[in-house]
Design an enzyme around this catalytic site. Structure first.
Site, PDB file in Angstrom:
ATOM      1  N   PRO A   1       6.220  65.489  80.217  1.00  0.00           N
ATOM      2  CA  PRO A   1       6.242  64.417  81.490  1.00  0.00           C
ATOM      3  C   PRO A   1       7.847  63.894  81.445  1.00  0.00           C
ATOM      4  CG  PRO A   1       5.086  63.804  80.430  1.00  0.00           C
ATOM      5  CD  PRO A   1       4.785  65.493  79.634  1.00  0.00           C
TER       6      PRO A   1
ATOM      7  N   TYR B   1      12.537  54.055  79.786  1.00  0.00           N
ATOM      8  CA  TYR B   1      12.164  54.849  78.487  1.00  0.00           C
ATOM      9  C   TYR B   1      12.328  53.946  77.197  1.00  0.00           C
ATOM     10  CZ  TYR B   1      11.276  58.922  82.378  1.00  0.00           C
ATOM     11  OH  TYR B   1      11.156  59.133  83.343  1.00  0.00           O
TER      12      TYR B   1
ATOM     13  N   TYR C   1      18.427  64.416  85.932  1.00  0.00           N
ATOM     14  CA  TYR C   1      17.295  63.030  86.234  1.00  0.00           C
ATOM     15  C   TYR C   1      16.841  63.315  87.562  1.00  0.00           C
ATOM     16  CZ  TYR C   1      13.352  59.906  85.574  1.00  0.00           C
ATOM     17  OH  TYR C   1      12.324  58.927  85.550  1.00  0.00           O
TER      18      TYR C   1
ATOM     19  N   HIS D   1      14.886  54.198  93.149  1.00  0.00           N
ATOM     20  CA  HIS D   1      14.967  53.342  92.783  1.00  0.00           C
ATOM     21  C   HIS D   1      16.392  54.110  92.181  1.00  0.00           C
ATOM     22  CE1 HIS D   1      11.383  51.799  90.280  1.00  0.00           C
ATOM     23  NE2 HIS D   1      11.307  51.994  91.859  1.00  0.00           N
TER      24      HIS D   1
HETATM   25  C1  PHB Z   1       4.420  57.767  86.224  1.00  0.00           C
HETATM   26  O1  PHB Z   1       4.728  56.685  86.601  1.00  0.00           O
HETATM   27  O2  PHB Z   1       3.237  58.427  85.921  1.00  0.00           O
HETATM   28  C2  PHB Z   1       5.515  58.702  84.877  1.00  0.00           C
HETATM   29  C3  PHB Z   1       7.056  58.515  85.621  1.00  0.00           C
HETATM   30  C4  PHB Z   1       8.144  59.204  84.338  1.00  0.00           C
HETATM   31  C5  PHB Z   1       8.128  59.791  83.714  1.00  0.00           C
HETATM   32  C6  PHB Z   1       6.654  60.284  83.760  1.00  0.00           C
HETATM   33  C7  PHB Z   1       5.670  59.428  84.108  1.00  0.00           C
HETATM   34  O3  PHB Z   1       8.555  60.485  83.401  1.00  0.00           O
END
Ligand code: PHB
Ligand code: APR
Length: 389
Positions: free
Chosen positions: A292, A200, A384, A72
């Site tokens: 997460p 997000y 990131y 990505h």
């Molecule tokens: C996911 O694809 O489960 C995922 C991706 C990015 C994140 C958290 C979870 O920041």
């Protein structure tokens, strides 16, 4: 039994460490509490930093990831209909790999099996003995018998609820924690992703994340109160909330479908210092937990393995202890930077119950600044895709 390094925990941390040590001629025994199929049933984030991709390839477990994973170039942050793309490639020259943690773990098990590694599943009552001596050993129950393994070192890769961190005396440990007042309700569906990159989304209805595993497997999350239970959320209710959080143009084309997995995870930031006590070393979730939001959980586990695997090879094969002596300090420096990034991302995109209108304006202003400042976007991108080891 006797071995060089006993590794407690057969998750990503333990398996990657075992694989790298074995490839360097260091013997290991992995002790895992659960059956293998249960370890492989866990649904976890699937965004791999550039450094994680390199480490998996170095371990000889990256071939399927390169074949089936999805590089990505960027991701999107949104607030209502305002969408800001973070172009990792243009800003850092690097990308991330979208490839589920379940697949990473499966590839590591396959590599360890090919190596003929010793992995004992369904062990119980694991106890680490004399870690602060020159002759540590581990006791455990397996196949109905109490057993003992003598070793040179012990790696605690047994996650947040494991035995390793608790083996370090409380008087030695320094613990730092922030528990967030909400959770993430996650849903997996065999539907095409809402967008070709992760979104997000911050909104008046709280946070949502649109992610994916492959072109026909989508992973979504919505922010929920900690008091909510999965049973409170029908698929229809989930899809309606998700659509209300995503930008209009994305919500309009969202393909919904039946959930094949639905679960709620709490969010916390946690660090336990030090990562070493005598000949016991903590790795991954055994030592730290990140929310997460920044997709750092697996990547931070790999970061610890990066520092520890070389240190243990030097100690076991060459009798050099500089690496193990500096492991805790070196690993913690990178852990705290990832901890900060994950915390700041969490504060940036979530709506806190009872917050005032000023807080919502601060979130929107942060996104507006991101949209207008390449410097701000580069700072986010560098964190990131993963800071240097
Ligand atoms: C996911 O694809 O489960 C995922 C991706 C990015 C994140 C958290 C979870 O920041
Ligand atoms: N004895 C043996 N095994 C144990 C014990 C114990 N006392 N306690 C826990 N385990 C096992 C668990 O069953 C699990 O398989 O240790 C493993 C720890 O794996 P993880 O919790 O996945 O932690 P880690 O390997 O550090 O990977 C971190 O996994 O949980 C995600 O979000 C986290 O992405 C991050 C990554």
């Amino acid at each position: 039994m006797k071995t060089d390094v006993v590794i407690i925990g057969g998750g990503p941390s333990g398996l990657l460490l075992s694989q790298l040590l074995n490839r360097a001629g260091v013997e290991t025994v992995v002790l895992e509490r659960s059956p293998r199929e249960r370890v492989l049933s866990r649904i976890r984030a699937g965004v791999l930093e550039a450094g994680t991709v390199e480490m998996l390839q170095k371990a000889g477990a990256g071939e399927r990831m390169l074949r089936e994973g999805h590089p990505h170039e960027g991701c999107i942050f949104s607030d209502g209909d305002l969408m800001v793309r973070i172009d990792f490639g243009a800003l850092t020259g690097k990308t991330v790999m979208v490839y589920g943690q379940t697949e990473v773990t499966a590839d590591l098990y396959a590599a360890q099996d090919a190596m003929g590694a010793t992995i004992l599943h369904e062990v119980s009552e694991v106890a680490i003995r004399d870690a602060d001596s020159d002759a540590p050993f581990v006791e455990f129950t397996h196949d109905g018998a109490r057993k003992r393994i003598d070793c040179a070192y012990v790696a605690g890769c047994d996650g947040f609820h494991g035995v390793s961190r608790r083996t370090i005396p409380e008087s030695v440990r320094r613990e730092y924690e922030r528990v967030y007042p909400f959770g993430w309700l996650g849903l997996l569906s065999r539907t095409p992703p809402a967008h070709d990159e992760l979104i997000y989304a911050n909104s008046a209805n709280g946070f949502a994340l649109a992610s994916m595993r492959n072109p026909m497997l989508s992973r979504y999350y919505v922010q929920v109160p900690l008091s909510d239970r999965v049973e409170d959320w029908s698929d229809d209710r989930f899809w309606e909330r998700l659509k209300s959080c995503l930008p209009g143009e994305v919500a309009e084309t969202l393909v919904t479908g039946p959930s094949i997995e639905k679960s709620i995870a709490p969010l916390r930031s946690f660090v336990s210092e030090p990562l070493r006590w005598g000949r016991l070393f903590l790795v991954g979730d055994a030592a730290h937990i990140v929310p997460p939001t920044g997709a750092k959980g697996l990547n931070l586990a790999v970061s610890d393995v990066f520092y520890l695997h070389r240190a243990l090879i030097d100690a076991v094969r060459h009798g050099e202890t500089a690496g193990i002596d500096s492991y805790s300090e070196r690993a913690l420096r990178r852990i705290w930077k990832a901890m900060r990034f994950s915390w700041s991302m969490t504060m940036m995109v979530h709506r806190f119950d009872g917050e005032d209108s000023f807080a919502a304006e601060m979130r929107r202003a942060t996104l507006l600044h991101l949209s207008q400042s390449e410097t701000a976007r580069r700072d986010l991108a560098e964190n990131y895709i993963g800071l240097p080891f």
